[in-house]
Motif scaffolding. Structure first.
Motif, mmCIF file in Angstrom:
data_model
loop_
_atom_site.group_PDB
_atom_site.id
_atom_site.type_symbol
_atom_site.label_atom_id
_atom_site.label_comp_id
_atom_site.label_asym_id
_atom_site.label_seq_id
_atom_site.Cartn_x
_atom_site.Cartn_y
_atom_site.Cartn_z
ATOM 1 N N ASP A 53 31.894 -24.389 3.294
ATOM 2 C CA ASP A 53 31.341 -25.475 4.102
ATOM 3 C C ASP A 53 30.930 -26.615 3.161
ATOM 4 O OD1 ASP A 53 28.899 -24.745 3.006
ATOM 5 O OD2 ASP A 53 28.149 -23.789 4.826
ATOM 6 N N SER A 54 30.485 -27.728 3.754
ATOM 7 C CA SER A 54 30.199 -28.904 2.938
ATOM 8 C C SER A 54 29.064 -28.636 1.941
ATOM 9 C CB SER A 54 29.839 -30.089 3.845
ATOM 10 O OG SER A 54 29.469 -31.197 3.068
ATOM 11 N N ALA A 55 28.057 -27.878 2.369
ATOM 12 C CA ALA A 55 26.914 -27.631 1.475
ATOM 13 C C ALA A 55 27.342 -26.809 0.265
ATOM 14 C CB ALA A 55 25.797 -26.912 2.239
ATOM 15 N N ALA A 56 28.130 -25.754 0.505
ATOM 16 C CA ALA A 56 28.552 -24.902 -0.609
ATOM 17 C C ALA A 56 29.540 -25.646 -1.512
ATOM 18 C CB ALA A 56 29.179 -23.615 -0.073
ATOM 19 N N ALA A 57 30.456 -26.397 -0.896
ATOM 20 C CA ALA A 57 31.400 -27.176 -1.705
ATOM 21 C C ALA A 57 30.631 -28.212 -2.514
ATOM 22 C CB ALA A 57 32.436 -27.852 -0.811
ATOM 23 N N GLY A 58 29.583 -28.781 -1.908
ATOM 24 C CA GLY A 58 28.779 -29.792 -2.590
ATOM 25 C C GLY A 58 28.070 -29.212 -3.808
ATOM 26 N N ARG A 301 18.354 -34.195 -2.002
ATOM 27 C CA ARG A 301 17.929 -34.092 -0.594
ATOM 28 C C ARG A 301 18.857 -34.903 0.321
ATOM 29 N NH1 ARG A 301 15.924 -30.419 -2.314
ATOM 30 N NH2 ARG A 301 13.731 -29.918 -2.581
ATOM 31 N N ALA A 302 19.243 -36.086 -0.121
ATOM 32 C CA ALA A 302 20.130 -36.923 0.711
ATOM 33 C C ALA A 302 21.481 -36.222 0.896
ATOM 34 C CB ALA A 302 20.313 -38.295 0.066
ATOM 35 N N CYS A 303 21.972 -35.590 -0.162
ATOM 36 C CA CYS A 303 23.259 -34.883 -0.061
ATOM 37 C C CYS A 303 23.130 -33.635 0.810
ATOM 38 C CB CYS A 303 23.771 -34.494 -1.454
ATOM 39 S SG CYS A 303 24.403 -35.900 -2.372
ATOM 40 N N ARG A 308 24.553 -30.966 5.693
ATOM 41 C CA ARG A 308 24.130 -30.249 6.904
ATOM 42 C C ARG A 308 24.718 -30.935 8.125
ATOM 43 N NH1 ARG A 308 18.767 -30.796 6.746
ATOM 44 N NH2 ARG A 308 18.773 -29.778 4.718
ATOM 45 N N CYS A 309 24.711 -32.258 8.129
ATOM 46 C CA CYS A 309 25.306 -33.000 9.258
ATOM 47 C C CYS A 309 26.795 -32.651 9.400
ATOM 48 C CB CYS A 309 25.139 -34.501 9.064
ATOM 49 S SG CYS A 309 23.449 -35.076 9.274
ATOM 50 N N TRP A 310 27.500 -32.569 8.265
ATOM 51 C CA TRP A 310 28.928 -32.183 8.324
ATOM 52 C C TRP A 310 29.063 -30.777 8.896
ATOM 53 C CZ3 TRP A 310 33.701 -34.120 5.924
ATOM 54 C CH2 TRP A 310 33.596 -35.441 5.477
ATOM 55 N N ASP A 311 28.252 -29.864 8.389
ATOM 56 C CA ASP A 311 28.418 -28.456 8.761
ATOM 57 C C ASP A 311 28.005 -28.197 10.205
ATOM 58 O OD1 ASP A 311 29.508 -27.899 6.302
ATOM 59 O OD2 ASP A 311 27.578 -27.421 5.387
#
Ligand SMILES: Cc1cc2nc3c(=O)[nH]c(=O)nc-3n(C[C@H](O)[C@H](O)[C@H](O)COP(=O)(O)OP(=O)(O)OC[C@H]3O[C@@H](n4cnc5c(N)ncnc54)[C@H](O)[C@@H]3O)c2cc1C
Length: 386
Positions: A53-58, A301-303, A308-311
């Motif tokens: 997901d976006s958070a883990a990829a981030g 925090r911004a990322c 989270r919004c993406w996921d």
């Protein structure tokens, strides 16, 4: 750090400085990372990716960004190409192209042109339908990773037939050179197609090994099945969707830059003594460390919020992504300069990670929506809810 992070540290950390000086990444390394799915980790497992997901990829992107912004830039390009295929490609196109991007082939995404930087509506690259093929003519500039790429995802204005193209050019006004209309396509073009010429950008300020290149397209013919989704779409929709991925990836990469700078500055301030005390005990230096810490935490925090919004598929995704990119890039540019200040002569030479970070971070304020473009988008958001 998890296993994937530790493995990538072993592959990248020791080489980053030498690659920066040489202006080149080892292609075998890139292909190896690509074949393990690491360069576009959000691609679903069904296509050979990690399905993060976006958070883990981030988090993974930030880790790579803390080690080497050139490798991270190649990851961003590969991910943006994959995301464009995933979002706009038919199931057949996804099955045809995505396993190549998780199997060791490298990709780049080209939007920008000499006359179309911030204003991509001024794009003049033309994609013309000709039977069961399409023909591309135009010129892209500063395309990250294009020097290494096997596949180019290229954006251009679309015309069904030659006569439409001519009429559109006449209608668009003398001298504009625009192909006219807002219909656009994204086309997957193998880099070895006749008519494609890739020329490296000489001596970039930062991310020196990221393989930035200009691409000229002279009657480049590929099967019409390479047009993603098989049809034209509004240009703003196409580029905004692709750039959104790039913004998120760059934002996390900037978090990585900040983490690398914070570690280097803290270590130096704790160990180097002047006036009989460690630098960090002098209050003005301590303030630098506090500022760097705040920069890293607020960017993180911004990322995290944007991911989270993406996921969650939140309607705030677009604005949160622009905000994350803007905060992270600005913080990284200022934070890297602060780190150089703390290290002073010790960090003021090629070969030190903070010197490299300083050059790399500045470029992050330009790409995937410059500071000014992000501010305009955020202001429009504010005004729309006034
Ligand atoms: C390191 C790097 C990597 C890149 N990678 C890629 C890539 O992979 N693919 C790709 O297609 N392109 C890539 N680019 C190109 C990049 O997208 C453009 O440089 C960027 O969009 C800015 O365009 P420009 O350089 O033409 O600047 P311009 O558009 O000429 O802008 C110059 C300055 O004016 C400001 N400005 C412009 N218009 C306005 C306005 N209306 N209001 C306020 N300020 C304004 C800009 O913010 C900027 O500060 C890359 C560039 C760099 C430097």
């Amino acid at each position: 750090m998890d296993e994937a992070g530790a493995a990538v540290t072993g592959l990248i950390a020791a080489g980053a400085d030498a690659w920066d000086r040489a202006g080149l990444l080892p292609v075998d390394l890139l292909r190896g990372l690509g074949a393990e799915g690491r360069l576009c980790a959000q691609v679903p497992a069904a296509y050979g990716g990690w399905g993060l997901d976006s958070a883990a990829a981030g988090a993974f992107t930030a880790h790579v960004g803390s080690l080497c912004s050139s490798v991270r830039s190649v990851m961003t390009s590969q991910g943006m190409a994959a995301w464009t295929i995933e979002r706009f490609g038919t199931p057949e196109q996804q099955a045809a192209f995505l396993p190549r991007l998780t199997g060791g082939e490298l990709a780049a995404a080209g939007f920008s042109e000499r006359g179309a930087g911030s204003d991509l509506s001024a794009m003049t690259t033309r994609v013309r339908r000709d039977g069961d093929t399409v023909v591309l003519d135009g010129h892209k500039v500063w395309v990250t990773a294009a020097h290494y790429a096997d596949l180019l995802v290229l954006f251009g204005k679309y015309t069904e037939h030659e006569e439409h193209a001519e009429r559109a050019e006449t209608d668009s006004g003398a001298g504009s050179g625009a192909a006219g209309g807002d219909d656009a396509v994204a086309v997957v073009v193998p880099a070895d197609t006749p008519g494609v010429r890739v020329t490296r950008v000489a001596d970039p300020l930062g991310c020196r090994a990221a393989g930035h290149a200009d691409i000229s397209l002279d009657g480049v013919r590929v099967p019409a099945t390479h047009v993603l989704g098989g049809a034209a779409l509004p240009l703003p929709l196409l580029v905004t969707t692709a750039l959104a991925y790039g913004r998120m990836s760059v934002a996390w990469g900037c978090v990585g830059i900040l983490r690398g700078c914070l570690t280097a500055a803290a270590r130096h301030a704790a160990t180097r003594e002047q006036f009989g005390a460690p630098l960090g005990e002098h209050q003005l230096v301590a303030r630098h460390l506090a500022e760097l810490y705040v920069a890293e935490r607020t960017a993180t925090r911004a990322c995290e919020h944007a991911s989270r919004c993406w996921d969650e598929g939140s309607p705030d995704q677009v604005v949160a992504t622009v905000l994350a990119k803007h905060v992270s890039a600005g913080n990284a540019a200022r934070g890297a300069a602060t780190a150089v200040q703390v290290l002073a002569s010790a960090g003021a030479q090629d070969g030190h990670p903070v010197a490299r970070a300083h050059r790399d971070a500045k470029l992050m304020e330009i790409i995937e929506g410059s500071n000014e473009m992000c501010q305009l988008m955020l202001a429009r958001h504010v005004l729309s809810s006034a």
